[in-house]
Design a protein around this motif. Structure first.
Motif, mmCIF file in Angstrom:
data_model
loop_
_atom_site.group_PDB
_atom_site.id
_atom_site.type_symbol
_atom_site.label_atom_id
_atom_site.label_comp_id
_atom_site.label_asym_id
_atom_site.label_seq_id
_atom_site.Cartn_x
_atom_site.Cartn_y
_atom_site.Cartn_z
ATOM 1 N N ARG A 58 64.591 32.226 -1.780
ATOM 2 C CA ARG A 58 65.880 32.271 -2.474
ATOM 3 C C ARG A 58 66.443 30.869 -2.663
ATOM 4 O O ARG A 58 67.027 30.561 -3.703
ATOM 5 C CB ARG A 58 66.874 33.122 -1.696
ATOM 6 N N LYS A 59 66.272 30.017 -1.658
ATOM 7 C CA LYS A 59 66.768 28.642 -1.742
ATOM 8 C C LYS A 59 66.007 27.881 -2.830
ATOM 9 O O LYS A 59 66.588 27.098 -3.576
ATOM 10 C CB LYS A 59 66.613 27.957 -0.380
ATOM 11 N N GLY A 62 67.317 28.392 -6.162
ATOM 12 C CA GLY A 62 68.610 27.771 -6.416
ATOM 13 C C GLY A 62 69.802 28.597 -5.984
ATOM 14 O O GLY A 62 70.937 28.259 -6.298
ATOM 15 N N GLU A 63 69.567 29.660 -5.248
ATOM 16 C CA GLU A 63 70.671 30.502 -4.780
ATOM 17 C C GLU A 63 71.473 29.749 -3.715
ATOM 18 O O GLU A 63 70.933 28.947 -2.960
ATOM 19 C CB GLU A 63 70.101 31.799 -4.191
ATOM 20 N N SER A 64 72.762 30.004 -3.642
ATOM 21 C CA SER A 64 73.615 29.290 -2.685
ATOM 22 C C SER A 64 73.339 29.772 -1.259
ATOM 23 O O SER A 64 72.927 30.916 -1.033
ATOM 24 C CB SER A 64 75.093 29.504 -3.016
ATOM 25 N N VAL A 65 73.599 28.886 -0.332
ATOM 26 C CA VAL A 65 73.380 29.204 1.080
ATOM 27 C C VAL A 65 74.298 30.338 1.513
ATOM 28 O O VAL A 65 73.890 31.225 2.266
ATOM 29 C CB VAL A 65 73.592 27.949 1.957
ATOM 30 N N THR A 66 75.516 30.342 1.008
ATOM 31 C CA THR A 66 76.462 31.405 1.363
ATOM 32 C C THR A 66 75.947 32.765 0.914
ATOM 33 O O THR A 66 76.001 33.739 1.672
ATOM 34 C CB THR A 66 77.841 31.120 0.717
ATOM 35 N N ALA A 67 75.418 32.838 -0.302
ATOM 36 C CA ALA A 67 74.897 34.109 -0.817
ATOM 37 C C ALA A 67 73.660 34.552 -0.043
ATOM 38 O O ALA A 67 73.498 35.744 0.262
ATOM 39 C CB ALA A 67 74.569 33.974 -2.296
ATOM 40 N N LYS A 70 74.751 35.836 3.404
ATOM 41 C CA LYS A 70 75.383 37.149 3.298
ATOM 42 C C LYS A 70 74.334 38.236 3.074
ATOM 43 O O LYS A 70 74.382 39.307 3.680
ATOM 44 C CB LYS A 70 76.398 37.142 2.164
ATOM 45 N N ARG A 76 76.025 31.219 8.022
ATOM 46 C CA ARG A 76 75.564 30.048 7.280
ATOM 47 C C ARG A 76 74.987 29.005 8.231
ATOM 48 O O ARG A 76 73.991 28.353 7.911
ATOM 49 C CB ARG A 76 76.717 29.454 6.473
ATOM 50 N N TYR A 80 71.391 27.364 7.891
ATOM 51 C CA TYR A 80 71.189 25.909 7.793
ATOM 52 C C TYR A 80 70.259 25.414 8.901
ATOM 53 O O TYR A 80 69.373 24.591 8.670
ATOM 54 C CB TYR A 80 72.531 25.171 7.901
#
Length: 87
Positions: A58-59, A62-67, A70, A76, A80
């Motif tokens: 997912r990273k 380009g998906e956000s770390v928050t998404a 969740k 988070r 990380y």
């Protein structure tokens, strides 16, 4: 303080230090024995290999770390930490 009193307290301190050293030694021996049997203590990890692989994929998209956090039901900070350990 008289000499006998000083001697008494000096001996009590020595016995207390000896007892503490023995407790530490027995504790370490117990932990080493448990480790030799494959038992480890502490909190279990939340991120397993499947979650980590999903997070990496997912990273990379380009998906956000928050998404990602969740979606995987982890914090988070945990995400990380897991991603930083693998880089």
């Amino acid at each position: 303080m008289k000499g006998e009193g000083k001697f008494f307290f000096t001996m009590m301190v020595a016995f207390a230090e000896l007892e503490r050293d023995m407790i530490v030694e027995r504790t370490r021996a117990g932990l080493n024995a448990a480790k030799a049997q494959g038992r480890t203590g502490g909190r279990p990890t939340v991120m397993d290999a499947d979650k980590l692989a999903a997070a990496k994929a997912r990273k990379a998209k380009g998906e956000s770390v928050t998404a990602i956090a969740k979606a995987l039901n982890v914090s988070r900070a945990t995400l990380y930490r897991a991603l930083a350990d693998m880089e």
